[in-house]
Scaffold this motif. Structure first.
Motif, mmCIF file in Angstrom:
data_model
loop_
_atom_site.group_PDB
_atom_site.id
_atom_site.type_symbol
_atom_site.label_atom_id
_atom_site.label_comp_id
_atom_site.label_asym_id
_atom_site.label_seq_id
_atom_site.Cartn_x
_atom_site.Cartn_y
_atom_site.Cartn_z
ATOM 1 N N VAL A 70 0.851 -1.189 0.000
ATOM 2 C CA VAL A 70 0.000 0.000 0.000
ATOM 3 C C VAL A 70 0.886 1.237 0.000
ATOM 4 O O VAL A 70 1.724 1.413 0.882
ATOM 5 C CB VAL A 70 -0.926 0.019 1.235
ATOM 6 N N ARG A 71 0.712 2.091 -0.997
ATOM 7 C CA ARG A 71 1.441 3.354 -1.022
ATOM 8 C C ARG A 71 0.792 4.339 -0.074
ATOM 9 O O ARG A 71 -0.432 4.422 0.004
ATOM 10 C CB ARG A 71 1.483 3.926 -2.440
ATOM 11 N N VAL A 72 1.601 5.094 0.660
ATOM 12 C CA VAL A 72 1.097 6.041 1.652
ATOM 13 C C VAL A 72 1.275 7.460 1.129
ATOM 14 O O VAL A 72 2.364 7.848 0.710
ATOM 15 C CB VAL A 72 1.825 5.877 2.999
ATOM 16 N N ARG A 73 0.203 8.226 1.178
ATOM 17 C CA ARG A 73 0.246 9.617 0.745
ATOM 18 C C ARG A 73 -0.287 10.479 1.900
ATOM 19 O O ARG A 73 -1.462 10.396 2.238
ATOM 20 C CB ARG A 73 -0.606 9.806 -0.499
ATOM 21 N N VAL A 74 0.587 11.250 2.533
ATOM 22 C CA VAL A 74 0.210 12.095 3.672
ATOM 23 C C VAL A 74 0.192 13.549 3.218
ATOM 24 O O VAL A 74 1.172 14.046 2.659
ATOM 25 C CB VAL A 74 1.182 11.920 4.850
ATOM 26 N N GLU A 231 -4.519 7.274 1.581
ATOM 27 C CA GLU A 231 -4.414 8.731 1.594
ATOM 28 C C GLU A 231 -4.761 9.235 2.990
ATOM 29 O O GLU A 231 -5.884 9.041 3.472
ATOM 30 C CB GLU A 231 -5.362 9.336 0.555
ATOM 31 N N VAL A 232 -3.805 9.876 3.649
ATOM 32 C CA VAL A 232 -3.989 10.392 5.011
ATOM 33 C C VAL A 232 -3.924 11.914 4.941
ATOM 34 O O VAL A 232 -2.889 12.487 4.612
ATOM 35 C CB VAL A 232 -2.895 9.856 5.953
ATOM 36 N N GLU A 233 -5.042 12.544 5.251
ATOM 37 C CA GLU A 233 -5.107 14.003 5.202
ATOM 38 C C GLU A 233 -5.190 14.552 6.626
ATOM 39 O O GLU A 233 -6.176 14.312 7.334
ATOM 40 C CB GLU A 233 -6.307 14.461 4.390
#
Length: 319
Positions: A70-74, A231-233
């Motif tokens: 899983v790619r993480v995008r913060v 996706e972590v916002e």
């Protein structure tokens, strides 16, 4: 099941995207091996948890997610690190826990039943997990007091105020009890929005951990997925004193995390075809017909349940 316990209508059969294929098996096995190795390394280092820098914990947490493929995008604002902090997020998957730890290491709030699990219960307790007995409303003030003490000590506590995991295309609402701890400790509330996307950028339920879904089945579904993105916002924090009571604080935090993305389940009333009268349902989303409840009846039950007591809040119901 107690009428006080929050629950979601999402089920693996009705809501979760399938990902398994024969061509994905070798890749999935490698990913699963990497996840197990990282988790075992974390277990071995658990006795030294107090000596490990927060930066290392964040890197390890994100590494677990990436090892699962899983790619993480913060994105978003910086997270305060020099003060106590109540982290609140929507709840979709077991992956939410390392994702939040990747934002800021925190003590998690979990249901008391986990403490009795073989091996995992002892590890959770040693790792500083805070437990709540959801079947005993009288124990709720004591739990809030313990969370308050942790926050006053300058630590972070992570909570999922929906009270149950949802599939990601439907969602609940933020329950208010746990927000009293932030008010009493006078610490900020940090809202975090979590989404899972497929390789095409569309919302995916492949990571969802809902209903009676076994952990191993959920883990295999994640490691088998292609191009899954977390996706972590990190949303703007709610400052101490900005809201006078826990109801308004919970409403404000819920509006930031849940608002504008999906409609609450109480307002959707999905039919098996994924539609309600006059309200379009999320594309491809189907809820278990056995879990359907007429909206008016559901609201009436909630009004009755709230007479003289408050629902336990901030603890996952499905796992």
């Amino acid at each position: 099941m107690s009428v006080w316990l929050p629950s979601a209508p999402c089920t693996p059969r009705a809501c979760v995207d399938a990902t398994a294929s024969l061509t994905a098996v070798p890749r999935a096995v490698l990913r699963l091996t990497a996840v197990v190795a990282l988790v075992l390394a974390g277990v071995l280092l658990l006795p030294l948890a107090g000596l490990i820098p927060a930066r290392a914990v964040r890197r390890w947490s994100r590494a677990v997610v990436r090892a699962a493929g899983v790619r993480v995008r913060v994105t978003g604002v910086p997270v305060p690190t020099a003060t106590g902090l109540l982290l609140v997020a929507n709840h979709i998957s077991w992956l939410d826990i390392p994702l939040l730890a990747g934002v800021r290491p925190a003590r998690m709030l979990a249901k008391a039943e986990i403490r009795g699990w073989p091996v995992a219960g002892a590890l959770a307790a040693r790792g500083g997990v805070l437990f709540i007995d959801r079947d005993r409303l009288r124990a709720l003030p004591g739990t809030i007091a313990r969370i308050t003490d942790v926050l006053r000590a300058g630590r972070a506590v992570a909570v999922f105020p929906e009270g149950s995991s949802w599939c990601g295309r439907a969602q609940g609402h933020f329950r208010r009890a746990v927000f009293q701890a932030a008010l009493d400790a006078r610490v900020p509330v940090q809202p975090v929005r979590i989404r899972y996307l497929d390789h095409a950028g569309a919302a995916s339920t492949a990571a969802a951990f809902v209903g009676d879904d076994p952990l191993l089945a959920s883990l295999w579904r994640v490691v088998s997925a292609r191009g899954l993105v977390a996706e972590v916002e990190v949303l703007p924090a709610l400052a101490p004193g900005a809201h006078p009571d826990r109801k308004s604080l919970a409403t404000a935090a819920g509006a930031r995390v849940l608002g504008g993305r999906h409609e609450p389940y109480e307002r959707q009333a999905f039919t098996p075809a994924g539609r309600s009268a006059g309200v379009p349902g999320p594309p491809g989303h189907r809820l278990d017909p056995r879990a359907q409840r007429p909206p008016r009846r559901r609201l009436a039950v909630r009004r009755t349940a709230h007479q003289g007591a408050e629902l336990p809040s901030g603890v996952t119901n499905s796992r």
